[in-house]
Design an enzyme around this catalytic site. Structure first.
Site, PDB file in Angstrom:
ATOM      1  N   GLU A 266      40.774  34.456  41.906  1.00  0.00           N
ATOM      2  CA  GLU A 266      40.812  35.094  40.593  1.00  0.00           C
ATOM      3  C   GLU A 266      41.832  36.208  40.693  1.00  0.00           C
ATOM      4  O   GLU A 266      41.664  37.136  41.478  1.00  0.00           O
ATOM      5  CB  GLU A 266      39.423  35.625  40.219  1.00  0.00           C
ATOM      6  CG  GLU A 266      39.328  36.168  38.815  1.00  0.00           C
ATOM      7  CD  GLU A 266      39.109  37.660  38.791  1.00  0.00           C
ATOM      8  OE1 GLU A 266      40.068  38.393  38.459  1.00  0.00           O
ATOM      9  OE2 GLU A 266      37.995  38.086  39.108  1.00  0.00           O
ATOM     10  N   CYS A 303      39.556  43.446  35.891  1.00  0.00           N
ATOM     11  CA  CYS A 303      40.378  42.246  35.712  1.00  0.00           C
ATOM     12  C   CYS A 303      40.360  41.775  34.271  1.00  0.00           C
ATOM     13  O   CYS A 303      41.215  40.982  33.867  1.00  0.00           O
ATOM     14  CB  CYS A 303      39.913  41.137  36.647  1.00  0.00           C
ATOM     15  SG  CYS A 303      38.131  40.887  36.650  1.00  0.00           S
TER      16      CYS A 303
END
Length: 513
Positions: A266, A303
């Site tokens: 990720e 994020c």
């Protein structure tokens, strides 16, 4: 802290005092934090992976009830660390005590969620299709399917979540739930927090009576430990959260192995927010408040930070920008996670400011930035045409800033989104009339992100069965999976079909009732 030794965990034993030394740092003051941490040696990496390989055959066949008890025991051991863990978290991250408590709760909650999930039996996705010897023109065989763990998993924790995505975070929890031993590469930004959590997991391994190789944790401030870990033949998959550069490097490394393995990374996302006309007119002020909170949450070090806002050109958008600028300008500088992150934020702001067509609405204040790694919010604006023409504007700037993109209409917004790479999230603020006027909007956005948020904000990811924290590249290396929620377990599983097996030889969940 007396309990911190600065040594890796090699199964049930501690690592040695290697030559590579580093310390954690308090981001609020720049002060180094005792003790010294010793990077793992090549021999220790090899030993940790070998133990994981030895443990796999036993651990993957451990009854699911025992694996679930193990996950719950880890949660209990983490909670038993009390204030020692919270205090170290705060000192190593610069984040407030409330954030530390929240992450601890999320970490323990997801461990227990995976325990419940595997106990339910749903995770193995069992399918039983009885044979039919009378079928014409060919008899049908008896086929039965279940999922099993892939093997030892290497986990790389990020800087921005010292607990929830780190040593006992979602990657570790899902891999252990799947029956995979785990070797963690601890992040050098919060080594003390990592050691305390590793101690909790090690105690749980002993309490439940599992093979020692089920868990190891390695320290190392450079690339050597991580490279050796990904290259080790016992490692069968990698879980990673971090930058696009580092994630792609691990992906390429794993692909170049004689026997390639998957890297579930990720990595990078700017999480565009689309503001449609009706929503902006009806509740522009409320959207300003929500966006301000989302951009500055955790000093922008999420994020899912909304790094891009697409809005219709005109007086309403200009007023929106002025109000957002006012809110961000009043927000005090706060410490970022480490010197590297802070420096990268500064470089990103400079890149934005120097790009043709970009207007800097708010430059970061230098006040209160004379200690530690503090950073303040910034705000930029650009036209849709200039944004689409500049690839650098499509890159993530990790920190408390966002870029406003002025669009002629919703159609131009969609065209801008189509120029973007994959995203973890896309957010839409729309009124009922906006929805009616843009029937194809959602279907067009589905191609870009793993999660579409309606009239909300992307920061804050619910840990549950239906969550998708993933998306097309470069958000992740494999858009078919999520790193948050119970579906994360399927990164570390593979299907096995059993054909014409006698009942006694079948796994218990595949036998006839």
């Amino acid at each position: 802290m007396d309990s911190l030794k600065g040594l890796s965990f090699i199964g049930a034993r501690r690592g040695g005092a290697g030559n590579q030394l580093f310390r954690g740092t308090n981001p609020a003051t720049g002060e180094e934090l005792a003790p010294d941490f010793h990077g793992a040696t090549a021999e220790e990496v090899d030993r940790a992976c070998a133990l994981a390989g030895e443990a796999f055959s036993v651990y993957r066949n451990t009854p699911v009830e025992k694996r679930a008890a193990f996950l719950r025991e880890i949660a209990a051991e983490i909670e038993s660390l009390g204030d020692e863990l919270l205090d170290r978290f705060v000192s190593e991250s610069g984040l407030p005590a409330g954030r530390a408590e929240g992450e601890r709760g999320r970490t323990c909650g997801q461990l227990r969620l995976f325990a419940d999930f595997i106990e339910s039996g749903e995770w193995s996705r069992s399918v039983i299709e009885p044979g039919d010897p009378e079928r014409k023109p060919m008899p049908k065989p008896d086929t039965r399917l279940r999922y099993i763990g892939v093997g030892p998993v290497a986990v790389f924790g990020p800087a921005n979540f010292p607990l929830a995505f780190s040593v006992a975070g979602g990657d570790t929890a899902s891999a252990l739930a799947a029956g995979c031993p785990v070797v963690v590469k601890a992040h050098s930004s919060h080594p003390g927090t990592g050691e305390l959590v590793a101690l909790a997991i090690s105690r749980a391994v002993e309490t439940i009576g599992l093979p020692e190789g089920v868990f190891s944790m390695l320290f190392g401030s450079g690339r050597e430990v991580g490279t050796a870990l990904v290259n080790h033949p016992e490692i069968q998959a990698v879980g990673f959260t971090g930058s696009a550069k580092a994630g792609r490097a691990l992906f390429d490394l794993a692909a170049a192995r004689p026997h390639p393995i998957p890297v579930f990374a990720e990595m990078s996302s700017i999480n565009p927010v689309l503001l449609l006309d009706g929503a902006l007119a009806e509740r522009g002020d409320a959207i300003v408040e929500g966006l301000y909170g989302s951009v500055t949450l955790g000093v922008g070090q999420f994020c899912t930070n909304p790094g891009l806002v697409l809005l219709p050109d005109g007086s309403a958008a200009a007023a929106f920008a002025d109000k957002l600028k006012e809110k961000l300008a009043a927000h005090a500088a706060a410490p970022m996670l480490n010197a590297v992150t802070c420096a990268a934020y500064g470089d990103g702001l400079q890149r934005l400011a120097e790009t043709s067509g970009v207007e800097c609405l708010l430059s970061p204040s230098t006040e209160n930035e004379n200690s530690g790694f503090a950073a303040a919010p910034a705000l930029f604006r650009v036209s849709a045409s200039d944004f689409s023409a500049a690839e650098t504007l499509h890159e993530e700037v990790f920190g408390p800033t966002t870029l406003l993109v002025s669009c002629a209409d919703a159609g131009e917004m969609e065209r801008v989104v189509r120029t973007l790479g994959g995203q973890l999230s896309v957010t839409v603020h729309a009124s009922d009339s906006d929805v009616a006027a843009n029937e194809n909007l959602i279907s067009n956005l589905e191609a870009k992100a793993g999660r579409i948020v309606f009239n909300g904000f992307p920061t804050g990811v619910e840990v549950c069965r239906s969550m998708v924290h993933g998306g097309p590249y470069p958000a992740t290396t494999d858009s078919r999976f999520t790193s948050v929620g119970t579906q994360a377990i399927y990164r570390f599983c593979r299907p096995v079909c059993y054909q014409d097996f006698p009942q006694a030889a079948l796994p218990p969940e595949l036998r006839d009732l």
